[in-house]
Design an enzyme around this catalytic site. Sequence first.
Site, PDB file in Angstrom:
ATOM      1  N   ASP A 341       0.884  -1.164   0.000  1.00 22.53           N
ATOM      2  CA  ASP A 341       0.000   0.000   0.000  1.00 22.53           C
ATOM      3  C   ASP A 341       0.929   1.223   0.000  1.00 22.53           C
ATOM      4  O   ASP A 341       2.113   1.107   0.311  1.00 22.53           O
ATOM      5  CB  ASP A 341      -0.868  -0.031   1.259  1.00 22.53           C
ATOM      6  N   ASP A 534      -1.355  -0.675   6.151  1.00 22.23           N
ATOM      7  CA  ASP A 534      -1.538  -0.134   7.497  1.00 22.23           C
ATOM      8  C   ASP A 534      -2.952   0.337   7.792  1.00 22.23           C
ATOM      9  O   ASP A 534      -3.286   0.587   8.942  1.00 22.23           O
ATOM     10  CB  ASP A 534      -0.585   1.050   7.718  1.00 22.23           C
ATOM     11  N   ASP A 538      -7.045  -1.887   4.270  1.00 22.12           N
ATOM     12  CA  ASP A 538      -6.069  -2.889   3.850  1.00 22.12           C
ATOM     13  C   ASP A 538      -6.350  -4.260   4.462  1.00 22.12           C
ATOM     14  O   ASP A 538      -5.742  -5.255   4.033  1.00 22.12           O
ATOM     15  CB  ASP A 538      -4.649  -2.461   4.250  1.00 22.12           C
TER      16      ASP A 538
END
Length: 641
Positions: A341, A534, A538
């Site tokens: 990410d 995080d 996600d």
Amino acid sequence: MTKKQKTMLKRILIASALLLGLQLLSDSLFVWLDAHLFPSAGRWGRFALYLADYFIIGHDILRKAARGVMNRRVFDENFLMAVATVGAMVLAVSSNGDYFEAIAVMLFYQIGEWFQSYAVGKSRRSISELMDIRPDHANIERDGRLEQVDPDEVEVGSIIIVQPGEKVPIDGVIREGRSTLNTSALTGESLPREIGPGDEIISGCINMTGVLKIETTKEFGASTVSKILDLVENASSKKSRSENFISKFAKIYTPIVCYSALALALLPPLVRALGMGLAPEWGVWIYRALTFLIISCPCALVISIPLSFFAGIGGASQAGVLVKGSNYLETLSKVRTVVFDKTGTLTQGVFEVNDIHHSELEREQLLEYAALAESASSHPISKSLQRACGKTLDRSRVTDIREISGNGVVAHVDGLEVAAGNDKLMRTLGIPYKDCHSTGTIIHMAVGGQYAGHIVISDIIKPSASEAIRALKKAGVEQTVMLTGDTRKVAEQVAEELGLDGVYSELLPADKVAKVEELLDQKNGRSKLAFVGDGINDAPVLSRADIGIAMGAMGSDAAIEAADVVLMDDDPMKIAKAIRISRKCLGIVYQNIALALGIKFVCLLLGAVGEVNMYMAIFADVGVMILAVLNAIRCLFVKDL
């Protein structure tokens, strides 16, 4: 040394002294008994004394073997050792031979067990010391005095006092005081961190200098320190394929060697007697069978393999990497694709004003209008505008705030209509605007119905992100990919700056899951895919990947819960380190398997043909076990990886 280990050491010393005394006094003592009592007194006295010595050193093994037989768990190392040594004692009685060998074998086995217990205990204590982050108490101020209470009793929103040298007991926000934190127990890094009012603080850190007043934001059970300890303590319940293989192997292997020993004791003498017409030599072949049993004990495998993974998980936690089970440690060693990410993972998730393009208004006034219009919002972009403004804002100057979802904000500041948002907001209001070629989030500004300029806000790439990607490549990762909901322009610039192999932008959470599934289909053979994230959005992707890695300091609870590995200081450099730790651990596991099986199979063959006596057999069992345990403890030492 534990009480049990001290008791065992006393038994070993007493049994050793008695055995040595019997060997020194053997001839003179038993000749005297024969002469002064009756002809067989020496023989039976000798047997009684050696038998007493045997029970001093081996009674617990006999008891465990008997309990195993009663519980229908016959084939274990206690059964093998009991049968072998009792058989050797019986052979000595029947032939009026030497009892020394049977007792010495049991004695050496117990010495090996003691060393193994000490080594395992030492490794567990080392891991406990590494994870010695559980606070003993929390300080609450009542009637002007500090009162120590159990951290479990502190409610959310309470004010706790943490004095210099104390551990922070519960997660919270600092309300008063400035200090330096030692975070090495959580992150593995010795560099102190400066903190002050308004900063978030997590439990497990050590307050080094000033007195801190902290408003708790979580209960003790939900705090970082509790989660870490729970993860490490429960990691052993999730076994790797190697551990499961060894468990299954031992269940099949041990009965096979027991029946093989029985066949070795019976078949050669019968063939010699019936087929060849010669004396059967029962004693020779029973001795070889008993030696065969001692060699076959699977202790080295059964003990050292789980210990290797346990030490690997402990070593990783020392480095600030929490692995939730040995199965994840094994999977991590096979990672060849890492998917990231962007925000909060490769970037800091902290937005900053990078540039201001203005027209008629002054730069400072444009920024002040933007900060006032956004003052009611808690969005990171709004906070970045307020920080850039650099002064306390008078919220009474702002009225009629309207937030237009997905577009921006319209408000009245000092009686003037101020609009702050994206190009969609400008089109909605019918205000002509200028495109910006800078990379980042563009906040267009209109004051009094006229376009006044735009502000460029961008996230900051983590200082170690670029080096982390290079470290992953060096560690054997073949593909690095970034998935983000950010614009294509921003995503591509970040990917180019970091040297990523692929980037996919403007993705919703469901799109990220679909993209990870697509990448999973493309990977080769037994290689694994890891996803690093995080945020709350996600969590589905972390669960879908072969192994999920979450940022533990700034990451959301949902992401940490869904992940298999947690990085305690959010440093992407730790990903490559975690992979290297896992590979070192797996390497040691395979070394121990090869060492134990290789030596055992060679000694089993030599024992079957009479080339190995019981002393060499006990080395093949206990010696290999000690070597394997000492090798396993190397998994603890990961600082230089």
